[in-house]
Design an enzyme around this catalytic site. Structure first.
Site, PDB file in Angstrom:
ATOM      1  N   ASP A   1     -18.629  -1.364  53.658  1.00 52.10           N
ATOM      2  CA  ASP A   1     -17.521  -2.259  53.323  1.00 52.10           C
ATOM      3  C   ASP A   1     -16.254  -1.419  53.202  1.00 52.10           C
ATOM      4  O   ASP A   1     -16.133  -0.600  52.281  1.00 52.10           O
ATOM      5  CB  ASP A   1     -17.841  -2.981  52.002  1.00 52.10           C
ATOM      6  CG  ASP A   1     -16.755  -3.979  51.622  1.00 52.10           C
ATOM      7  OD1 ASP A   1     -15.788  -4.154  52.389  1.00 52.10           O
ATOM      8  OD2 ASP A   1     -16.884  -4.582  50.536  1.00 52.10           O
TER       9      ASP A   1
ATOM     10  N   TRP B   1     -17.800  -4.664  43.500  1.00 49.13           N
ATOM     11  CA  TRP B   1     -16.982  -5.878  43.624  1.00 49.13           C
ATOM     12  C   TRP B   1     -17.911  -7.070  43.350  1.00 49.13           C
ATOM     13  O   TRP B   1     -18.967  -7.186  43.997  1.00 49.13           O
ATOM     14  CB  TRP B   1     -16.434  -5.926  45.050  1.00 49.13           C
ATOM     15  CG  TRP B   1     -15.612  -7.103  45.413  1.00 49.13           C
ATOM     16  CD1 TRP B   1     -14.577  -7.636  44.711  1.00 49.13           C
ATOM     17  CD2 TRP B   1     -15.742  -7.880  46.613  1.00 49.13           C
ATOM     18  NE1 TRP B   1     -14.052  -8.700  45.402  1.00 49.13           N
ATOM     19  CE2 TRP B   1     -14.750  -8.867  46.578  1.00 49.13           C
ATOM     20  CE3 TRP B   1     -16.597  -7.828  47.724  1.00 49.13           C
ATOM     21  CZ2 TRP B   1     -14.586  -9.805  47.598  1.00 49.13           C
ATOM     22  CZ3 TRP B   1     -16.427  -8.748  48.728  1.00 49.13           C
ATOM     23  CH2 TRP B   1     -15.428  -9.727  48.659  1.00 49.13           C
TER      24      TRP B   1
ATOM     25  N   LYS C   1      -5.329  -5.398  52.085  1.00 47.66           N
ATOM     26  CA  LYS C   1      -4.689  -4.422  51.186  1.00 47.66           C
ATOM     27  C   LYS C   1      -3.786  -3.490  51.984  1.00 47.66           C
ATOM     28  O   LYS C   1      -2.640  -3.275  51.615  1.00 47.66           O
ATOM     29  CB  LYS C   1      -5.734  -3.587  50.434  1.00 47.66           C
ATOM     30  CG  LYS C   1      -6.954  -4.343  49.971  1.00 47.66           C
ATOM     31  CD  LYS C   1      -6.639  -5.327  48.870  1.00 47.66           C
ATOM     32  CE  LYS C   1      -7.628  -6.476  48.807  1.00 47.66           C
ATOM     33  NZ  LYS C   1      -9.002  -6.216  48.626  1.00 47.66           N
TER      34      LYS C   1
HETATM   35  N1  PMP Z   1     -14.715  -5.628  49.574  1.00 47.84           N
HETATM   36  C1  PMP Z   1     -14.244  -5.098  48.456  1.00 47.84           C
HETATM   37  C2  PMP Z   1     -14.910  -3.908  47.867  1.00 47.84           C
HETATM   38  C3  PMP Z   1     -13.130  -5.665  47.819  1.00 47.84           C
HETATM   39  O1  PMP Z   1     -12.665  -5.140  46.695  1.00 47.84           O
HETATM   40  C4  PMP Z   1     -12.503  -6.793  48.407  1.00 47.84           C
HETATM   41  C5  PMP Z   1     -11.298  -7.445  47.813  1.00 47.84           C
HETATM   42  N2  PMP Z   1     -11.124  -7.472  46.516  1.00 47.84           N
HETATM   43  C6  PMP Z   1     -13.038  -7.304  49.596  1.00 47.84           C
HETATM   44  C7  PMP Z   1     -14.134  -6.689  50.150  1.00 47.84           C
HETATM   45  C8  PMP Z   1     -12.478  -8.523  50.278  1.00 47.84           C
HETATM   46  O2  PMP Z   1     -11.175  -8.449  50.605  1.00 47.84           O
HETATM   47  P1  PMP Z   1     -10.367  -9.679  51.193  1.00 47.84           P
HETATM   48  O3  PMP Z   1      -9.306 -10.014  50.196  1.00 47.84           O
HETATM   49  O4  PMP Z   1      -9.841  -9.160  52.485  1.00 47.84           O
HETATM   50  O5  PMP Z   1     -11.321 -10.807  51.392  1.00 47.84           O
END
Ligand code: PMP
Length: 391
Positions: free
Chosen positions: A207, A127, A242
């Site tokens: 994470d 990410w 999500k």
């Molecule tokens: N970690 C990963 C691997 C993600 O893909 C994401 C969201 N795209 C997040 C953390 C953060 O998610 P949030 O929208 O809750 O900030």
């Protein structure tokens, strides 16, 4: 003073959203943005979330401040789903609410830095915000290759990172549904990873942004739990954006596993101070919704059923892609054994541009696709276009 600022590259995915919106072709396909979509292309509010929001509207009697730790009822209610039957591991785990998973990752890395961590090993690609947060904190990223060319996870690379990390280094892993590759560690690989953490005393940061979107809440948490069972200390960054579909309400939590319960107070006095300086306290609405859903048997049942539906739909798309075998040069069969919202196709930037220009198919330049952007209706077109462009 503002003249001293250098312009920054715009977010590539946001630029893609604008291009997609401006495209008049009726059969256009958006595989860019990372949100779940139904067969109809919608990202609806979960019925369980709507029901909890109604309860919140009806019963909330104050919007006075909470502390930097946010809604601790929500933080506690999530723990059995994340950590299992002994959700505090004998009092060794505590958490606090954060603004989304992003806030949780930020807090985990900032607290690790405060505790002396200077360098973080991480599988790439990842990410993009992981690298951005590390850079913003002035921490060093030590990348290793996350995936093998055959679509499996590169176990040797992660074990080398864990075993080779110095005392002031940590290793950051995705719990499940790896973004952007969809490639997760198998149960056997997690066991080896957990053993390496235990033997090396390298600090794990996990994470968990997509629990429940791969093979179910339990299965998706199993690897992470295997690590936690074997290490003295770890950080967990969690997102409910999500698995509760609460993206814009920014719902996350940060958990610490400590050697003993007594060490948690000091850890959280530091985490609270960091949160206070960054965002003071997290937004309440979405966290309160999670607390209400999980405190009500009927709403919990509805939430789990909706999560099951999401997961089943994505597994169906993955199976349909894999059943196609190959499209041009691209072997689609590994997608069936990968998980979550994303997959990476080994396409070139030129091929991505061709898919967009000639076929109205929008995807990130990296080749990442959002599995949930595909439906029974648009899958044949997608596979044919991929074959035409890469054949
Ligand atoms: N970690 C990963 C691997 C993600 O893909 C994401 C969201 N795209 C997040 C953390 C953060 O998610 P949030 O929208 O809750 O900030």
């Amino acid at each position: 003073m503002l003249d001293r600022l250098e312009p920054q590259a715009p977010d590539a995915l946001l630029a893609l959203i604008r291009l997609y919106a401006a495209d008049p072709r009726a059969d256009k396909i958006d595989l860019g943005v990372g949100v779940y979509r139904t067969e109809d292309g919608a990202t609806p509010v979960f019925a369980a979330v709507k029901a909890a929001e109604q309860v919140l509207v009806d019963t909330q009697d104050s919007k006075s401040y909470l502390g930097p730790e946010g809604d601790m009822g929500m933080v506690a209610a999530l723990m059995p789903y994340i950590f299992g039957a002994d959700p505090t591991m004998g009092g060794r785990i505590q958490g606090m609410q954060t603004p989304g998973g992003t806030g949780a990752v930020r807090l985990a890395l900032a607290l690790a830095q405060k505790a002396g961590v200077k360098r973080v090993h991480m599988g790439v690609p990842s990410w993009p915000n992981h690298a951005q947060i590390l850079a913003d904190l002035g921490m060093e990223l030590a990348p290793f290759d996350h995936a093998n060319a055959d679509g499996s996870a590169n176990l040797d690379a992660v074990l080398a990172a864990i075993n080779g990390a110095a005392a002031d280094e940590a290793v950051l892993l995705h719990a499940c549904c790896h973004n952007p590759t969809g490639i997760d560690y198998t149960a056997g690989q997690w066991a080896r990873i957990a053993d390496s953490f235990a033997a090396s005393s390298t600090f794990p940061i996990i994470d968990a942004a997509y629990q429940g979107l791969g093979h179910g809440l339990e299965a998706d948490g199993a690897g992470m739990r295997e690590v936690l069972a074997k290490v003295p200390e770890a950080f967990i960054a969690y997102s409910c954006d999500k698995n509760f579909g609460q993206y814009r309400d920014r719902v996350g939590a940060f958990y610490v596993l400590a050697k003993e319960a007594g060490a948690l107070d000091t850890a959280f006095s530091n985490a609270n101070a960091l949160a206070r300086a960054a965002w003071s306290m997290p937004p309440d609405h979405g966290g309160a919704v999670v607390r209400i859903v999980l405190g009500d048997a009927g709403m919990t049942k509805a939430w789990l059923a909706e999560l099951d539906d999401m997961r089943a739909r994505m597994r169906g798309v993955r199976d349909a892609l894999a059943a196609a075998g190959t499209a041009g040069r691209i072997d689609l069969t590994p997608l069936a054994s990968q998980n979550g919202l994303f997959a990476m196709l080994p396409v070139t930037k030129d091929e991505v541009a061709k898919l967009r220009e000639d076929h109205a198919i929008y995807m990130a330049a990296s080749g990442r696709i959002n599995i949930a952007g595909l439906t029974h209706a648009n899958l044949p077109k997608f596979i044919a276009a991929l074959a035409a462009v890469t054949g």
